[in-house]
Design a protein around this motif. Structure first.
Motif, mmCIF file in Angstrom:
data_model
loop_
_atom_site.group_PDB
_atom_site.id
_atom_site.type_symbol
_atom_site.label_atom_id
_atom_site.label_comp_id
_atom_site.label_asym_id
_atom_site.label_seq_id
_atom_site.Cartn_x
_atom_site.Cartn_y
_atom_site.Cartn_z
ATOM 1 N N ARG A 21 -46.385 58.399 16.939
ATOM 2 C CA ARG A 21 -45.814 57.064 16.928
ATOM 3 C C ARG A 21 -45.324 56.648 18.318
ATOM 4 N N GLY A 22 -44.550 57.546 18.932
ATOM 5 C CA GLY A 22 -43.978 57.201 20.227
ATOM 6 C C GLY A 22 -45.058 56.843 21.232
ATOM 7 N N LEU A 23 -46.126 57.631 21.241
ATOM 8 C CA LEU A 23 -47.226 57.376 22.170
ATOM 9 C C LEU A 23 -47.845 56.020 21.889
ATOM 10 N N LEU A 24 -48.050 55.722 20.620
ATOM 11 C CA LEU A 24 -48.697 54.473 20.257
ATOM 12 C C LEU A 24 -47.827 53.281 20.653
ATOM 13 N N TYR A 25 -46.530 53.409 20.463
ATOM 14 C CA TYR A 25 -45.630 52.335 20.867
ATOM 15 C C TYR A 25 -45.698 52.123 22.372
ATOM 16 N N THR A 26 -45.696 53.231 23.110
ATOM 17 C CA THR A 26 -45.768 53.117 24.564
ATOM 18 C C THR A 26 -47.015 52.357 24.982
ATOM 19 N N LEU A 27 -48.119 52.652 24.289
ATOM 20 C CA LEU A 27 -49.379 52.038 24.684
ATOM 21 C C LEU A 27 -49.461 50.587 24.236
ATOM 22 N N LEU A 28 -49.122 50.359 22.979
ATOM 23 C CA LEU A 28 -49.369 49.028 22.426
ATOM 24 C C LEU A 28 -48.320 48.025 22.883
ATOM 25 N N GLY A 29 -47.095 48.471 23.029
ATOM 26 C CA GLY A 29 -46.080 47.488 23.359
ATOM 27 C C GLY A 29 -45.042 47.967 24.345
ATOM 28 N N GLY A 30 -45.255 49.118 24.911
ATOM 29 C CA GLY A 30 -44.211 49.680 25.763
ATOM 30 C C GLY A 30 -44.589 49.665 27.222
ATOM 31 N N GLU A 31 -44.246 50.768 27.855
ATOM 32 C CA GLU A 31 -44.392 50.871 29.297
ATOM 33 C C GLU A 31 -45.833 50.638 29.754
ATOM 34 N N TYR A 32 -46.782 51.109 28.953
ATOM 35 C CA TYR A 32 -48.175 51.040 29.386
ATOM 36 C C TYR A 32 -48.953 49.932 28.692
ATOM 37 N N ALA A 33 -48.219 48.980 28.086
ATOM 38 C CA ALA A 33 -48.903 47.947 27.313
ATOM 39 C C ALA A 33 -49.794 47.081 28.207
ATOM 40 N N LEU A 34 -49.301 46.759 29.385
ATOM 41 C CA LEU A 34 -50.089 45.894 30.272
ATOM 42 C C LEU A 34 -51.438 46.542 30.563
ATOM 43 N N GLN A 82 -44.861 39.200 25.915
ATOM 44 C CA GLN A 82 -43.772 39.298 24.955
ATOM 45 C C GLN A 82 -43.018 40.612 25.104
ATOM 46 N N GLY A 83 -43.699 41.616 25.574
ATOM 47 C CA GLY A 83 -43.030 42.897 25.769
ATOM 48 C C GLY A 83 -42.834 43.623 24.450
ATOM 49 N N PRO A 84 -42.402 44.852 24.549
ATOM 50 C CA PRO A 84 -42.258 45.664 23.347
ATOM 51 C C PRO A 84 -40.996 45.299 22.569
ATOM 52 N N THR A 85 -41.060 45.526 21.310
ATOM 53 C CA THR A 85 -39.855 45.417 20.502
ATOM 54 C C THR A 85 -39.518 46.810 19.995
ATOM 55 N N GLN A 86 -38.470 46.875 19.223
ATOM 56 C CA GLN A 86 -38.040 48.187 18.738
ATOM 57 C C GLN A 86 -39.123 48.851 17.905
ATOM 58 N N THR A 87 -39.849 48.064 17.163
ATOM 59 C CA THR A 87 -40.825 48.655 16.251
ATOM 60 C C THR A 87 -42.231 48.562 16.805
ATOM 61 N N GLY A 88 -42.358 48.427 18.097
ATOM 62 C CA GLY A 88 -43.691 48.384 18.656
ATOM 63 C C GLY A 88 -44.079 46.962 18.992
ATOM 64 N N VAL A 89 -45.342 46.650 18.774
ATOM 65 C CA VAL A 89 -45.829 45.341 19.196
ATOM 66 C C VAL A 89 -45.437 44.300 18.172
ATOM 67 N N ASP A 90 -45.061 43.142 18.670
ATOM 68 C CA ASP A 90 -44.727 42.046 17.773
ATOM 69 C C ASP A 90 -45.985 41.210 17.574
#
Lengths: 519, 270, 308
Positions: free
Chosen positions: A311-324, A380-388
């Motif tokens: 989960r953590g990895l997916l959040y980082t990718l989809l909406g977190g640090e590496y989303a761009l 939009q950037g990441p939210t707590q639960t990942g991508v919005d």
């Protein structure tokens, strides 16, 4: 079978590109050489200070070097694809671009194989790999496969070059002494005798078949370096085919870029025509779509379940640090090139025009919606639960989509007028995507271990490549292009004897007879 | 009460850790000597009289500690009990250290065995002779502890405690056994797969300082160490896999050689 | 006889030349190290934990002059004894004081920044309480690190310990990528050395002196357990939370001198192994953090922060 003593007009342009180099060429080589030397300088710094000179630390223990490694090895796949698969399937249009692809394989494999050595903490002990190899380690598999592929692709590059080298040896009166000596050694006394042709054809047909499984194995074991670990994000069964597809698409795209460059600078318009670009673009498009499919398969199956470790990895990718970077890869590097390949065709081909969905409007809408999605997801950037994903339904997103749609539609005529530009643009995006994608496979995964990262030293918990790493990366890229450029100055970058359709070679085998018939 | 104790213990431990991390920077003038680690404080200052685990020697055991409040214990430590020979510690220990010690004493008291009754050790225990002999019978180590009095007469009906001395210096009680009419207590212990076994017999079991007899036996190699559970390719792949891999890679390289041979043929055509 | 005499004289000359050369070399090396020391001495002092290595660990082996008083333990690739070392960590006893890390750092002279046994603050879910989680190397019986090592530098010994041969390691760091427990560290630069460390000759059972460009990790103190002593972390734990013992003997002992049956302790204490589902078969067992008697890492926010 006598060797032709004269070159045809379009062949003279190839010869001219071999023998005459202007100032821009020397500047180009000097620039590349400078970058390459700068990379070597950076490596000496790394040798002195150790890997502490890099941004890698205990958590992110692999960084740019391994990214480059996977990238180069991926690019190298095009040799097998173009020369072997198209050769076997008898696609005659491949002939002018085959050698370009094979030379890419050779140079990129060379620098790809260097990268893990640069990454070693103890390069002075590299010989341990030969003395104490353990067969169960994927690194040893890699070592065996890459070395085998390097030798095999060198042979495969060399075999079809023999008649050309013989041509040059015989007819290049202007050749300087060292050139003549080089050509006469490499020509192996080729005089175009039937026996010689028979041996060459045999060797080439065997190598064409052999090189395909080797190439597939190479990128499969490269992916297994990651796939054989338990890390979330790497612990995946589809990594083998996933990486092979990624390699093929990046390699084919790099050939499109190389084709455009040679066409432009070596004036090879006679050889490389719009037809070649279109065929290559279709090939890249097909591979690109398959690769998109693999991406969906990889991330959807994980994201659907949202297992704790992944989960953590997916959040980082989809909406977190590496989303761009992630969305740049997915949309800017895979979806957009696909559209760039398709759009110029729309309206040009009668059959396509009849398909309602493939009219400019729906396509432009699709393009703009996807672009808008990317823009929004990133901004939009990441939210707590990942991508919005909810932001996609907002009025803002539709406004952006509308604007982008206008943009795409306005570029349609330009794309149609400059199709090659569109193809090259798409291919370039894919090549950039390929590098970025490898970075995303390696670095965020290493930042998502099972145990939480609890380290007071902030700089140990992130990865910011240092100038040493960037310099070595740049040096390796420059070295790759330099090797490729120098190759094109030593040997004809377009196979002369294979493109000489007026004088069909004697059909010595059943296989080649068939092929000639098709051609 | 126990909360207070816990708090004190906590203060002691926190101080320990803070000091450990802070001492890297500058010296702390407030603290002289070691940080208040109650265990080591106890070992240094108290254990010689009260026993390593608080079982009591010159000074009393801590079994009756529960009857006293923390304050009482604190004052006892600080001011001592001169009439019983216990020194006052407030000159040598800081208040924090004494507080930490109070908490530590409570944990010791909680762990302490019920005290040996006032019943003195049997008079004849002093001169008794305890011998331990280990023999290997099939899969079992048989320990014979023979107990004799000073006249050399076997002592029947006495309790002998057996313990296993582990490889890392621990001692595991194996129980007490009663001697038979020949004065021999017998323990059968499965040999298992260890390379050697050290057992200890002690008599009388309840005494603070019993007679001990220690014996070791080297065990035959028996079965080898159970192999490490492995994955398919770890640590070493099966030979058939290596063979197959070698065949495939070898085949490729043989083909390369064949291609080189073709090149040679090109070179040789006249 | 004269012949032999000349020979011996020649030998003597050779020997003295060698000795002079070695001395010069040694002086050069020492001065270089001394410089390293000068530069880093204050730094090193600042970084070393407040733990003072006791006579059982360092002093026993190193004399005042920095010379070895005992021979270096050999570097066997096979176990010296028929043992199966196993560790049990009682999380209910761990109060996160970090003494295990300090003891380990002092014993192995672990370079600054590395924690061979690292104490994590853990919180399994929002509802559960936080707890401390010491993580040594798990010495897995199905070790992913050993499987991926290309040069056989890291290997599994029959007594259960996973060792690293730092003379063999090429520094590819694949084992670090493969380890699910993040238990491995890499010497990215030349680690700061102490003279006592440099005075030792290398042994796999010590991992001293440390070198640049190789991987290191917790090794269960094979040199200590060989001599019947608890590993440094277990001996240094003031709470007796770390039990170590021989699985074949079925006993484990902690720093309080408590000795119990390994099987009973794990069977009745609800013992589990971390990330059991990965199939790595760790040799470190944990007892759950139930009914602990001292404070735990309190706030969840702290942990969320750490997780980043």
């Amino acid at each position: 079978m006598e060797t032709p003593s004269r070159f045809q007009p379009q062949e003279r342009t190839i010869l001219r590109s071999l023998l005459h180099s202007g100032l821009p060429f020397y500047l180009w080589v000097a620039g590349l050489g400078g970058l390459f030397l700068w990379g070597i300088r950076a490596y000496t710094v790394q040798l002195q200070e150790g890997l502490a000179a890099t941004g890698m630390r205990d958590y992110v223990s692999w960084g740019l070097y391994i990214t480059n490694f996977v990238f180069f090895i991926g690019i190298s796949h095009v040799g097998a694809l173009m020369s072997a698969i198209l050769r076997i399937s008898g696609a005659a249009w491949r002939k002018p671009v085959t050698r370009m692809a094979e030379a890419i394989t050779f140079s990129s494999l060379f620098f790809g194989a260097l990268m893990p050595i640069v990454d070693l903490g103890r390069p002075d002990r590299i010989w341990h790999l030969l003395v104490y190899p353990r067969i169960q380690s994927p690194i040893v598999w890699d070592f065996v496969c890459i070395f085998t592929y390097l030798i095999g692709s060198t042979i495969f590059l060399y075999l079809p070059m023999i008649p050309d080298v013989a041509l040059l040896r015989d007819d290049l009166s202007q050749a300087k002494g060292w050139r003549y000596r080089l050509y006469s050694i490499l020509a192996l006394g080729w005089r175009g005798m039937p026996d010689q042709h028979r041996s060459l054809e045999r060797a080439m047909s065997v190598m064409a078949v052999l090189i395909i499984p080797i190439a597939v194995s190479v990128h499969t074991v490269v992916s297994w370096i990651f796939g054989m670990t338990l890390r979330p994000g790497w612990n995946s069964t589809i990594f083998g085919p996933y990486f092979v597809m990624g390699a093929l698409v990046s390699g084919a795209a790099s050939v499109v870029v190389a084709m455009a460059a040679f066409r432009r600078f070596y004036h090879l318009e006679e050889y490389i025509t719009l037809k070649h670009f279109r065929n290559m673009a279709l090939l890249v498009l097909a591979l690109d779509l398959i690769y998109i499919y693999f991406n969906i398969a990889e991330y959807l199956t994980v994201g659907y379940k949202m297992e704790e470790a992944e989960r953590g990895l997916l959040y980082t990718l989809l909406g977190g640090e590496y989303a761009l970077a992630f969305w740049l890869v997915q949309i800017g590097g895979l979806l957009l090139p696909a559209l760039l390949f398709i759009l110029p065709e729309v309206g040009a081909v009668e059959r396509i025009r009849r398909v309602p969905l493939l009219r400019p409007w729906p396509l432009a809408a699709a393009a703009s919606i996807s672009l808008a999605a990317m823009v929004l997801l990133v901004t939009q950037g990441p939210t707590q639960t990942g991508v919005d994903f909810g932001s996609l339904g907002s009025s803002l997103s539709w406004a952006v989509a509308l604007l982008l749609a206008l943009l795409v539609i306005s570029t349609l005529p330009a794309l149609r007028a400059h199709r090659i530009l569109a193809y090259v643009l798409g291919a370039g995006l894919i090549v950039i995507q390929a590098w970025l994608k490898r970075y995303l496979i390696i670095v965020p995964t290493l930042l998502s271990p099972y145990l939480p990262i609890q380290d007071p030293r902030i700089e140990w918990t992130t990865y910011i490549p240092t100038w040493v790493e960037w310099s070595i990366t740049l040096g390796a890229m420059a070295g790759f292009v330099l090797l490729y450029t120098l190759f094109s100055k030593l040997f004809p970058i377009v196979s002369i004897w294979e493109t000489r359709e007026e004088e069909p070679r004697p059909a010595v085998t059943h296989y080649s007879r068939e092929r000639e018939a098709e051609a | 009460m126990s909360r207070l104790l816990m708090f004190l213990l906590l203060v002691g431990l926190m101080a320990t850790t803070t000091l450990a991390s802070a001492s890297s920077g500058q010296d702390q003038p407030d603290f002289q000597g070691p940080p208040p680690d109650p265990a080591s404080l106890y070992a240094e200052n108290c254990a010689s009289c009260h026993g390593e685990r608080g079982e009591g020697r010159v000074g009393p055991a801590f079994v009756l500690l529960d009857d006293h409040s923390d304050d009482e214990i604190y004052h006892t430590i600080a001011e001592g009990r001169p009439e019983r020979g216990m020194p006052a510690w407030e000159a040598r220990l800081t208040p924090e250290e004494i507080s930490a010690l109070v908490g530590y004493l409570r944990t010791l008291a909680a762990q302490a065995q019920p005290p040996a009754e006032e019943e003195p050790a049997p008079a004849h225990a002093a001169g008794a002779d305890l011998r331990l002999v280990l023999t290997l019978q099939e899969d079992q180590v048989v320990a014979h502890a023979s107990l004799r009095d000073e006249q050399g007469q076997p002592m029947a009906g006495e309790k002998v405690a057996f313990a296993l001395r582990t490889t890392l210096g621990g001692k595991l009680n194996l129980g007490t056994f009663v001697t038979d009419e020949e004065g021999v207590a017998t323990l059968r212990y499965p040999a298992g797969e260890v390379p050697s076994l050290t057992l200890e017999a002690s008599y009388p079991p309840e005494a603070g300082d019993p007679i001990r007899a220690v014996a070791s036996i080297d065990l035959p190699a028996g079965q080898e160490i159970p192999p490490v559970a492995t994955g398919l390719f770890s640590p070493n792949p099966p030979p058939i896999a290596i063979l197959l891999l070698g065949l495939v890679v070898g085949g490729v390289w043989i083909t390369y050689v064949w291609v080189a041979f073709q090149l040679l043929r090109i070179l040789r055509v006249r | 006889m004269p012949e032999r005499h000349t020979v011996s004289r020649r030998q003597f000359l050779k020997l003295s030349a060698l000795a002079a050369g070695a001395a010069a070399l040694g002086r050069g090396v020492l001065s270089r190290f001394a410089q390293t020391m000068e530069g880093t001495a204050s730094q090193v002092r600042a970084l070393l934990p407040a733990f003072v290595a006791d006579a059982k660990t360092l002093g026993r082996l190193i004399g005042q002059d920095g010379r070895e008083l005992q021979p270096v333990p050999p570097s066997p690739r096979s176990a010296p004894q028929r043992r199966k070392w196993v560790m049990v960590i009682d999380l209910a006893r761990c109060d996160g004081c970090g003494r295990c890390t300090e003891a380990c750092t002092a014993m192995h002279m672990v370079p600054f920044g590395q924690e061979w046994i690292k104490v994590y603050r853990m919180k399994d879910n929002a509802a559960a309480g936080a707890y401390w989680f010491p993580r040594p190397c798990m010495q897995c019986d199905n070790p992913p690190c050993v499987a991926v090592c290309p040069v056989d530098a890291t290997f599994k010994r029959e007594d259960g310990i996973v060792l690293i041969d730092q003379d063999r390691c090429i520094g590819c760091r694949y084992c670090m990528a493969a380890c699910p427990y993040s238990a491995r560290s890499f010497n990215w630069a030349e680690p700061p050395h102490s003279l006592a460390e440099l005075a030792r000759s290398y042994s796999m059972e010590l991992n001293i002196p440390h070198r640049k460009g190789v991987v290191e990790k917790c090794i269960f103190c094979p040199g200590l357990v060989r001599e019947g002593q608890l590993p440094a972390c277990a001996a240094g734990c003031p709470m007796g939370a770390i039990y170590v013992g021989d699985e074949l003997e079925d006993t484990v002992t902690n720093s309080w001198g408590e000795t119990t049956r390994f099987s009973e302790l794990v069977h009745q204490g609800g013992g589990y192994r971390y990330l059991e589902e990965l199939g790595t078969e760790p040799r470190v067992y944990y007892l759950p953090h139930r009914d602990h008697q001292y404070p735990m890492p309190e706030t969840a926010g702290q942990i969320e922060q750490q997780r980043g």
